[in-house]
Motif scaffolding. Structure first.
Motif, PDB file in Angstrom:
ATOM      1  N   GLY A   1       1.296   7.109  -6.686  1.00  0.00           N
ATOM      2  CA  GLY A   1       0.079   7.857  -6.972  1.00  0.00           C
ATOM      3  C   GLY A   1      -1.157   6.990  -7.097  1.00  0.00           C
ATOM      4  O   GLY A   1      -2.196   7.445  -7.566  1.00  0.00           O
ATOM      5  N   LEU A   2      -1.050   5.738  -6.677  1.00  0.00           N
ATOM      6  CA  LEU A   2      -2.161   4.785  -6.759  1.00  0.00           C
ATOM      7  C   LEU A   2      -2.694   4.531  -5.357  1.00  0.00           C
ATOM      8  O   LEU A   2      -1.965   4.105  -4.471  1.00  0.00           O
ATOM      9  CB  LEU A   2      -1.696   3.489  -7.416  1.00  0.00           C
ATOM     10  N   MET A   3      -3.978   4.794  -5.177  1.00  0.00           N
ATOM     11  CA  MET A   3      -4.585   4.752  -3.852  1.00  0.00           C
ATOM     12  C   MET A   3      -5.505   3.549  -3.703  1.00  0.00           C
ATOM     13  O   MET A   3      -6.052   3.050  -4.683  1.00  0.00           O
ATOM     14  CB  MET A   3      -5.396   6.031  -3.619  1.00  0.00           C
ATOM     15  N   LYS A   4      -5.724   3.125  -2.449  1.00  0.00           N
ATOM     16  CA  LYS A   4      -6.638   2.013  -2.193  1.00  0.00           C
ATOM     17  C   LYS A   4      -8.060   2.505  -1.924  1.00  0.00           C
ATOM     18  O   LYS A   4      -8.915   1.750  -1.489  1.00  0.00           O
ATOM     19  CB  LYS A   4      -6.117   1.121  -1.071  1.00  0.00           C
ATOM     20  N   THR A   5      -8.283   3.783  -2.194  1.00  0.00           N
ATOM     21  CA  THR A   5      -9.615   4.380  -2.131  1.00  0.00           C
ATOM     22  C   THR A   5      -9.894   5.105  -3.438  1.00  0.00           C
ATOM     23  O   THR A   5      -8.969   5.408  -4.204  1.00  0.00           O
ATOM     24  CB  THR A   5      -9.732   5.387  -0.972  1.00  0.00           C
TER      25      THR A   5
ATOM     26  N   LEU B   1     -15.556   9.245  -0.407  1.00  0.00           N
ATOM     27  CA  LEU B   1     -14.374   8.403  -0.576  1.00  0.00           C
ATOM     28  C   LEU B   1     -14.762   6.970  -0.219  1.00  0.00           C
ATOM     29  O   LEU B   1     -15.322   6.711   0.843  1.00  0.00           O
ATOM     30  CB  LEU B   1     -13.254   8.898   0.334  1.00  0.00           C
TER      31      LEU B   1
ATOM     32  N   GLU C   1       0.989   3.946  -3.024  1.00  0.00           N
ATOM     33  CA  GLU C   1       0.662   5.351  -2.773  1.00  0.00           C
ATOM     34  C   GLU C   1       1.777   6.258  -3.281  1.00  0.00           C
ATOM     35  O   GLU C   1       1.512   7.330  -3.833  1.00  0.00           O
ATOM     36  CB  GLU C   1       0.412   5.576  -1.286  1.00  0.00           C
TER      37      GLU C   1
ATOM     38  N   LYS D   1     -13.735   2.600  -0.230  1.00  0.00           N
ATOM     39  CA  LYS D   1     -12.645   1.627  -0.157  1.00  0.00           C
ATOM     40  C   LYS D   1     -12.686   0.699  -1.366  1.00  0.00           C
ATOM     41  O   LYS D   1     -13.732   0.156  -1.698  1.00  0.00           O
ATOM     42  CB  LYS D   1     -12.777   0.764   1.098  1.00  0.00           C
TER      43      LYS D   1
ATOM     44  N   HIS E   1       0.830  -1.207   0.000  1.00  0.00           N
ATOM     45  CA  HIS E   1       0.000   0.000   0.000  1.00  0.00           C
ATOM     46  C   HIS E   1       0.865   1.259   0.000  1.00  0.00           C
ATOM     47  O   HIS E   1       0.598   2.201  -0.747  1.00  0.00           O
ATOM     48  CB  HIS E   1      -0.933   0.031   1.213  1.00  0.00           C
TER      49      HIS E   1
ATOM     50  N   TYR F   1      -6.147  -0.768  -6.705  1.00  0.00           N
ATOM     51  CA  TYR F   1      -5.704   0.615  -6.583  1.00  0.00           C
ATOM     52  C   TYR F   1      -6.191   1.424  -7.775  1.00  0.00           C
ATOM     53  O   TYR F   1      -6.366   0.887  -8.870  1.00  0.00           O
ATOM     54  CB  TYR F   1      -4.171   0.677  -6.529  1.00  0.00           C
ATOM     55  N   TYR F   2      -6.349   2.734  -7.545  1.00  0.00           N
ATOM     56  CA  TYR F   2      -6.757   3.646  -8.621  1.00  0.00           C
ATOM     57  C   TYR F   2      -5.974   4.937  -8.459  1.00  0.00           C
ATOM     58  O   TYR F   2      -5.752   5.411  -7.343  1.00  0.00           O
ATOM     59  CB  TYR F   2      -8.259   3.940  -8.533  1.00  0.00           C
ATOM     60  N   GLY F   3      -5.560   5.503  -9.583  1.00  0.00           N
ATOM     61  CA  GLY F   3      -4.866   6.784  -9.536  1.00  0.00           C
ATOM     62  C   GLY F   3      -4.353   7.197 -10.884  1.00  0.00           C
ATOM     63  O   GLY F   3      -4.533   6.506 -11.890  1.00  0.00           O
TER      64      GLY F   3
END
Length: 94
Positions: free
Chosen positions: A29-33, A41, A26, A43, A22, A49-51
């Motif tokens: 630039g890839l988030m778990k939300t 926001l 992050e 989960k 994670h 991941y999305y970003g």
């Protein structure tokens, strides 16, 4: 910059390995939300991941592979990267 949806599965990994994943994701630039259009926001499922990234899809996959490989058991990690401009989901609040 393109938007990406990424799925990473670590084999024979523990929660500490996923926490390290994670943090590395992050940093890319890839988030778990993910933010819904109403601003909520939500989960994403574990390992998803999305970003946005300025890297092309292959370069991004290789960066992810570089950080995930030491965290995964033999035969892994399994990585799926797709460029994503539109999406729809039903997810819990973060």
């Amino acid at each position: 910059m393109a938007n990406y949806m990424v799925r990473v599965e670590l084999l024979k990994a523990g929660w500490d390995d996923y926490e390290d994943l994670h943090a590395g994701m992050e940093a890319l630039g890839l988030m778990k939300t993910i933010a819904f259009s109403d601003g909520a926001l939500r989960k994403l499922p574990i390992g998803t991941y999305y970003g946005s990234s300025s890297l092309d899809i292959t370069a991004l996959r290789e960066r992810i592979r570089g950080l995930a490989t030491p965290l995964s058991g033999h035969g892994g990690p399994w990585i799926f990267v797709s460029q994503s401009e539109t999406w729809s989901a039903w997810l819990d609040l973060a």
